[in-house]
Scaffold this motif. Structure first.
Motif, PDB file in Angstrom:
ATOM      1  N   LYS A 347       0.823  -1.207   0.000  1.00  0.00           N
ATOM      2  CA  LYS A 347       0.000   0.000   0.000  1.00  0.00           C
ATOM      3  C   LYS A 347       0.862   1.265   0.000  1.00  0.00           C
ATOM      4  N   ALA A 348       1.932   1.252   0.826  1.00  0.00           N
ATOM      5  CA  ALA A 348       2.793   2.442   0.909  1.00  0.00           C
ATOM      6  C   ALA A 348       4.145   2.042   1.476  1.00  0.00           C
ATOM      7  N   ARG A 349       5.145   2.863   1.165  1.00  0.00           N
ATOM      8  CA  ARG A 349       6.502   2.603   1.677  1.00  0.00           C
ATOM      9  C   ARG A 349       7.206   3.932   1.911  1.00  0.00           C
ATOM     10  N   THR A 350       7.943   4.002   3.006  1.00  0.00           N
ATOM     11  CA  THR A 350       8.633   5.246   3.346  1.00  0.00           C
ATOM     12  C   THR A 350       9.974   4.940   4.004  1.00  0.00           C
ATOM     13  N   SER A 351      10.886   5.908   3.967  1.00  0.00           N
ATOM     14  CA  SER A 351      12.237   5.731   4.480  1.00  0.00           C
ATOM     15  C   SER A 351      12.303   5.923   5.989  1.00  0.00           C
ATOM     16  N   LEU A 352      13.142   5.131   6.626  1.00  0.00           N
ATOM     17  CA  LEU A 352      13.414   5.349   8.051  1.00  0.00           C
ATOM     18  C   LEU A 352      14.023   6.721   8.279  1.00  0.00           C
ATOM     19  N   PHE A 353      15.005   7.095   7.463  1.00  0.00           N
ATOM     20  CA  PHE A 353      15.703   8.360   7.669  1.00  0.00           C
ATOM     21  C   PHE A 353      14.753   9.557   7.617  1.00  0.00           C
ATOM     22  N   GLU A 354      13.735   9.468   6.771  1.00  0.00           N
ATOM     23  CA  GLU A 354      12.769  10.557   6.666  1.00  0.00           C
ATOM     24  C   GLU A 354      11.827  10.609   7.869  1.00  0.00           C
ATOM     25  N   ASN A 355      11.751   9.504   8.619  1.00  0.00           N
ATOM     26  CA  ASN A 355      10.788   9.412   9.720  1.00  0.00           C
ATOM     27  C   ASN A 355      11.416   9.514  11.109  1.00  0.00           C
ATOM     28  N   LEU A 356      12.716   9.774  11.159  1.00  0.00           N
ATOM     29  CA  LEU A 356      13.382   9.775  12.468  1.00  0.00           C
ATOM     30  C   LEU A 356      12.728  10.734  13.451  1.00  0.00           C
ATOM     31  N   ASP A 357      12.459  11.951  13.008  1.00  0.00           N
ATOM     32  CA  ASP A 357      11.865  12.929  13.917  1.00  0.00           C
ATOM     33  C   ASP A 357      10.396  12.627  14.207  1.00  0.00           C
ATOM     34  N   VAL A 487       4.511   6.311  12.078  1.00  0.00           N
ATOM     35  CA  VAL A 487       5.230   6.368  10.798  1.00  0.00           C
ATOM     36  C   VAL A 487       4.383   7.115   9.778  1.00  0.00           C
ATOM     37  N   ASP A 488       4.997   8.062   9.069  1.00  0.00           N
ATOM     38  CA  ASP A 488       4.311   8.892   8.081  1.00  0.00           C
ATOM     39  C   ASP A 488       4.642   8.380   6.679  1.00  0.00           C
ATOM     40  N   TYR A 489       3.677   7.713   6.050  1.00  0.00           N
ATOM     41  CA  TYR A 489       3.918   7.119   4.738  1.00  0.00           C
ATOM     42  C   TYR A 489       3.809   8.130   3.608  1.00  0.00           C
ATOM     43  N   GLU A 490       3.500   9.385   3.945  1.00  0.00           N
ATOM     44  CA  GLU A 490       3.523  10.443   2.938  1.00  0.00           C
ATOM     45  C   GLU A 490       4.946  10.910   2.674  1.00  0.00           C
ATOM     46  N   LYS A 491       5.857  10.554   3.563  1.00  0.00           N
ATOM     47  CA  LYS A 491       7.246  10.973   3.396  1.00  0.00           C
ATOM     48  C   LYS A 491       7.941  10.067   2.383  1.00  0.00           C
TER      49      LYS A 491
END
Length: 579
Positions: A347-357, A487-491
């Motif tokens: 459905k969606a995928r996002t980077s760990l580095f983008e979600n650290l904060d 986790v923000d999958y928009e990132k």
């Protein structure tokens, strides 16, 4: 009433203890009754369980005895089925469980002395025991409950010989109301029996997997001929580590014959009757020549499989028990239903580095902090800093680091080090004037047995050495991953980097199933927020067991955290077990 004389007695009559190990903390509560009924159907009259300290006091002073942690409910369920219970509540349990059941927050004390007479340790055990035995004491046989024996420590003879420590534990147990007979369990090597027993306070039992005549002979020589012989851990299987070529398996026919010898001479507790699952980050590790973390499955080649199926070993043991006891046993239980839910698209995928904060709060320090110093127990820590100007790095070392580290430069993986590689000198090039260094360190499971128990701090404890000097100025991102709902999958998603993958699946009926992680790299899987455990392409485990109670009718959410950049566009749910 239960008594230990020249044999075991219940209400003044001799009784043969035929017990099996089930760890309530490795089985979802909805299946406790099912597993206990199957234990009884094999011919057992007793269930044994460890109690892991870190499971019930995850943070110092914070206690959990609810849900999956409700050990009293597990014991009451056993009683409802007319089963006796043996409890092994010692601070240390081994059990291939994270840190052998010891809470990692003990390591905040830099002078901590584990499993010995160290007053700060004993004070912490005392606080825990006060809460724990409040749950257990009313369930003793002396109070009308099913608990007939409790263990003092665990295989202590293979660790230390501090009798003052053992006696302190006995005194604490009695102080908080334990009045059923106490036992110890050790190997039969003389040093182990000498080191680990307190015969004047606790009845010695032994652990072995074969050659019952020899081991019972050693025990009899140690305790005399007027005491009952019991194997507290009859090893009828073994655990499996990541990287093993295959699952460990044993010859059930030979073990059935060995069981006959055990029952003709004494009493038994099968280790394990039903192994269950190392959910979450709770697998332990062993360390002899190298680090060997245990896989997520704790099937243990037990008579009852990880998913609750009867095996050939189960049937062979049942036949022996029927013959020896000349008793009528309940009918063989039915299989637990399994379903093939098929493929589920990403459905969606996002980077760990983008979600650290988003999922962590950065902690700044001039030097690297260990996981324990960050008040974190399990999971990962990401260390971040600016790497400085463009140049050749001729000497890069991670000092005092456990257990596995990935070094990323501007989000691109530069190198990975694991176990003995950690601390090795590495060479690479900083190709840009502004480069961010991310070091993702994973706790693969603290060692649960042996002399390395004392050295189980995780993360980077000593520092990062680069071109002849330590690096300063770090931002730490603790990643226990207990908040994946944030986790923000928009990132954005960055290929070949750690990521979160979201899957959603509508189902009409819940049943046991297995997630096939073949083709994925390394990481963990969450089912509706519940951490199912680790996967790793090195095998031998490629499927994760999903008990039906973790699913729900309607929409189910699956999240895969993966660290190697090896991901797929679908998940496959199968009704076929791993083997």
């Amino acid at each position: 009433m239960f008594e230990i004389r020249e044999d075991f007695y219940w209400n003044e009559k001799p009784i043969k203890i035929i017990s099996g190990s089930i760890h309530y903390f490795r089985v979802v509560p909805e299946y406790w009754e099912d597993r206990l009924k199957k234990l009884k159907a094999m011919g057992c009259n007793t269930v044994e369980t460890y109690i892991p300290w870190n499971f019930h006091e995850p943070k110092e002073g914070q206690y959990d005895f609810d849900g999956m942690h409700d050990v009293a409910k597990f014991i009451k369920t056993a009683q409802s089925l007319n089963l006796f219970v043996i409890v092994r509540p010692s601070p240390y349990i081994c059990a291939e469980w994270e840190f052998g059941g010891l809470p990692s927050w003990l390591l905040k004390d830099k002078n901590m002395q584990l499993r010995t007479y160290y007053e700060p340790l004993l004070n912490k055990i005392d606080h825990y025991f006060e809460k724990l035995f409040n749950e257990l004491v009313p369930l003793q046989a002396t109070h009308g409950g099913p608990i007939i024996m409790m263990q003092v420590e665990n295989e202590y003879g293979s660790y230390n010989n501090d009798k003052n420590y053992l006696k302190a534990l006995v005194d604490m147990m009695k102080k908080y109301g334990v009045d059923v007979p106490l036992v110890t369990s050790d190997g039969t090597w003389l040093d182990m029996l000498e080191n680990g027993t307190l015969p004047e306070y606790a009845h010695p039992t032994v652990n072995f997997g074969s050659d019952a005549a020899h081991h019972f002979g050693e025990l009899e020589h140690f305790i005399g001929k007027d005491s009952p012989l019991m194997v507290m851990e009859f090893w009828i299987g073994w655990f499996t580590a990541w990287g093993n070529k295959k699952y460990n398996r044993t010859d059930y026919k030979k073990q059935a014959e060995e069981l006959r010898k055990v029952l003709n001479k004494g009493h038994v507790n099968f280790y394990m009757f039903h192994g269950g699952t190392n959910f979450g980050f709770m697998n332990g590790s062993n360390y002899y020549d190298q680090l060997t973390p245990d896989i997520t499955s704790y099937d243990y080649d037990a008579p009852l499989s990880e998913w609750g199926d009867v095996t050939k070993k189960y049937k062979a043991f049942r036949e022996v028990i029927q013959e020896v006891t000349n008793s009528e046993l309940p009918p063989l239980p039915e299989l637990v239903k399994k379903m093939d839910y098929g493929k589920v698209a990403l459905k969606a995928r996002t980077s760990l580095f983008e979600n650290l904060d988003t999922i962590s709060e950065g902690v700044k320090s001039p030097y690297t902090l260990s996981m324990e110093e960050l008040d974190q127990d399990y999971g990962y820590v990401l260390y971040r800093q600016k790497a400085g100007p463009k140049r050749q790095v001729e000497d890069f070392r991670l000092l005092g680091t456990n257990d596995r580290a990935q070094i990323f430069l501007n989000g691109v993986l530069e190198l990975t080090q694991y176990d003995k590689e950690l601390g090795d000198k590495e060479v690479f090039e900083l190709t840009e004037d502004e480069m961010t260094m991310n070091i993702l360190v994973e706790n693969m499971g603290r060692v649960n047995y042996g002399p390395r128990l004392k050295a189980q701090s995780k993360g980077i404890t000593d520092g990062v050495f680069l071109n002849g000097a330590y690096r300063s100025g770090w931002t730490h991102y603790p990643l226990p991953l207990d908040n994946i709902d944030k986790v923000d999958y928009e990132k954005p998603y960055q290929e070949q980097a750690p990521s979160f993958s979201l899957f959603e699946h509508e189902i009409e009926e819940t049943a046991d199933t297995f997630i096939d992680m073949t083709g994925w790299g390394k990481g963990i899987v969450f089912m509706n927020g519940f951490n199912l455990g680790r996967f790793w392409e090195v095998g031998p485990q490629y499927k994760l067991y999903v008990p039906a109670p973790l699913l729900k009718e309607g929409l189910n959410q699956i999240v895969v955290f993966e660290t190697e950049g090896k991901v797929k566009e679908e998940l496959i749910f199968s009704n076929k077990p791993p083997y």
